[in-house]
Scaffold this active site. Sequence first.
Site, PDB file in Angstrom:
ATOM      1  N   ASP A   1      -7.438  97.426  55.438  1.00  0.00           N
ATOM      2  CA  ASP A   1      -7.166  97.722  54.026  1.00  0.00           C
ATOM      3  C   ASP A   1      -5.665  97.537  53.831  1.00  0.00           C
ATOM      4  O   ASP A   1      -4.910  97.368  54.798  1.00  0.00           O
ATOM      5  CB  ASP A   1      -7.569  99.179  53.708  1.00  0.00           C
ATOM      6  CG  ASP A   1      -7.319  99.545  52.243  1.00  0.00           C
ATOM      7  OD1 ASP A   1      -7.456  98.664  51.376  1.00  0.00           O
ATOM      8  OD2 ASP A   1      -6.973 100.715  51.972  1.00  0.00           O
ATOM      9  N   SER A   2      -5.240  97.619  52.574  1.00  0.00           N
ATOM     10  CA  SER A   2      -3.806  97.565  52.302  1.00  0.00           C
ATOM     11  C   SER A   2      -3.106  98.831  52.810  1.00  0.00           C
ATOM     12  O   SER A   2      -1.914  98.815  53.079  1.00  0.00           O
ATOM     13  CB  SER A   2      -3.589  97.466  50.795  1.00  0.00           C
ATOM     14  OG  SER A   2      -4.231  98.553  50.153  1.00  0.00           O
TER      15      SER A   2
ATOM     16  N   CYS B   1     -11.445  96.976  51.624  1.00  0.00           N
ATOM     17  CA  CYS B   1     -10.533  96.912  50.493  1.00  0.00           C
ATOM     18  C   CYS B   1     -11.218  96.078  49.416  1.00  0.00           C
ATOM     19  O   CYS B   1     -11.485  94.895  49.634  1.00  0.00           O
ATOM     20  CB  CYS B   1      -9.232  96.252  50.948  1.00  0.00           C
ATOM     21  SG  CYS B   1      -8.070  95.938  49.620  1.00  0.00           S
TER      22      CYS B   1
ATOM     23  N   GLU C   1      -2.301 108.067  47.373  1.00  0.00           N
ATOM     24  CA  GLU C   1      -1.402 107.873  48.518  1.00  0.00           C
ATOM     25  C   GLU C   1      -0.348 108.991  48.577  1.00  0.00           C
ATOM     26  O   GLU C   1       0.209 109.280  49.614  1.00  0.00           O
ATOM     27  CB  GLU C   1      -0.718 106.499  48.459  1.00  0.00           C
ATOM     28  CG  GLU C   1      -1.633 105.321  48.824  1.00  0.00           C
ATOM     29  CD  GLU C   1      -1.716 105.030  50.339  1.00  0.00           C
ATOM     30  OE1 GLU C   1      -0.832 105.472  51.100  1.00  0.00           O
ATOM     31  OE2 GLU C   1      -2.694 104.359  50.742  1.00  0.00           O
TER      32      GLU C   1
ATOM     33  N   CYS D   1     -12.741 100.975  44.634  1.00  0.00           N
ATOM     34  CA  CYS D   1     -11.504 100.922  45.425  1.00  0.00           C
ATOM     35  C   CYS D   1     -11.691 101.974  46.507  1.00  0.00           C
ATOM     36  O   CYS D   1     -12.166 103.078  46.221  1.00  0.00           O
ATOM     37  CB  CYS D   1     -10.290 101.244  44.555  1.00  0.00           C
ATOM     38  SG  CYS D   1      -8.760 101.455  45.487  1.00  0.00           S
TER      39      CYS D   1
ATOM     40  N   HIS E   1      -9.701 103.776  47.955  1.00  0.00           N
ATOM     41  CA  HIS E   1      -8.892 104.993  47.813  1.00  0.00           C
ATOM     42  C   HIS E   1      -9.597 106.045  46.939  1.00  0.00           C
ATOM     43  O   HIS E   1      -9.266 107.220  46.989  1.00  0.00           O
ATOM     44  CB  HIS E   1      -7.545 104.670  47.149  1.00  0.00           C
ATOM     45  CG  HIS E   1      -6.527 104.079  48.074  1.00  0.00           C
ATOM     46  ND1 HIS E   1      -6.604 102.793  48.537  1.00  0.00           N
ATOM     47  CD2 HIS E   1      -5.410 104.612  48.635  1.00  0.00           C
ATOM     48  CE1 HIS E   1      -5.565 102.551  49.311  1.00  0.00           C
ATOM     49  NE2 HIS E   1      -4.830 103.637  49.391  1.00  0.00           N
TER      50      HIS E   1
END
Length: 267
Positions: free
Chosen positions: A11-12, A74, A153, A187, A189
């Site tokens: 993932d990023s 991702c 994040e 997503c 996240h």
Amino acid sequence: MNRNAYIGIFDSGAGGLTVAKHLMEWLPDENILFFGDTAHLPYGTKSEKQIKEFAVNDVAFLNTFELKSLVIACNTADSVARETLLREFDMPIYGVIDPASKKAAEVTENKKIGIMATTATVRSLAYRKAIHRIDKDIEVYQLACPLLVPLVENRRYRKDDTVVRLILSEYLEQLTANGIDTLVLGCTHYPLLYDAIHDLVPDLKIVSSSEEAAKALVRSLKASDLLSDEPGSIRRFYVSDDAEAFRKNADIFLGKDITGEVIQVAV
Ligand code: DGL
């Protein structure tokens, strides 16, 4: 194919750990190799060209290990770079968009699905295309939610967090105005925001792309008789920047601390 080779996941950033979390719970004997491209986070605001370059570099790194499958954990990379990765790498590649689309198409009753995702994922129309491959009559309403990845994040995801509620309310109002009955967390996240979203829109069916991706991989490994046959597992975590910050932040995505080392590599 070596059944005890790694499942590579990228993932990023730390979002992809929400896919790893399910795999670690459901398949505790699998060896897992995770790469978070933290030097280039977020992907969701970048151009297609950049995202493709990053994704190829991420997989090239993971491919220096022996892999039995690769998970694009991702949505942004899956929606933009999937074809490129399939062309460049000869390995079983799993994504998040198709499993999440399949689940959403299964559970919607009024055939109106909302998608929360990054700007790049929305721009690619990958979800709309994937859902329309299943059922052309489903109406798909996409919304770019660029404020959510930085929030999560920064460990701001709890349902009683005023800022989280305010931002989510604004996004959700735009989607629910279309009469959707199903919402895709497009997503990796966003599963952290599940409780907050559920609290704000309790009547919606919520589909997590992380959970559906993990389920699809488990099904496929079982069907192709490729589950590990060695008890215990090796789990390795790599990032492209600030290993310590990643290690400290991982607990909220993984549901527990990373016990081993997180290693920084240049990709
Ligand atoms: N977690 C990623 C996704 O599923 C990307 C977040 C980002 O880097 O913008 O889209």
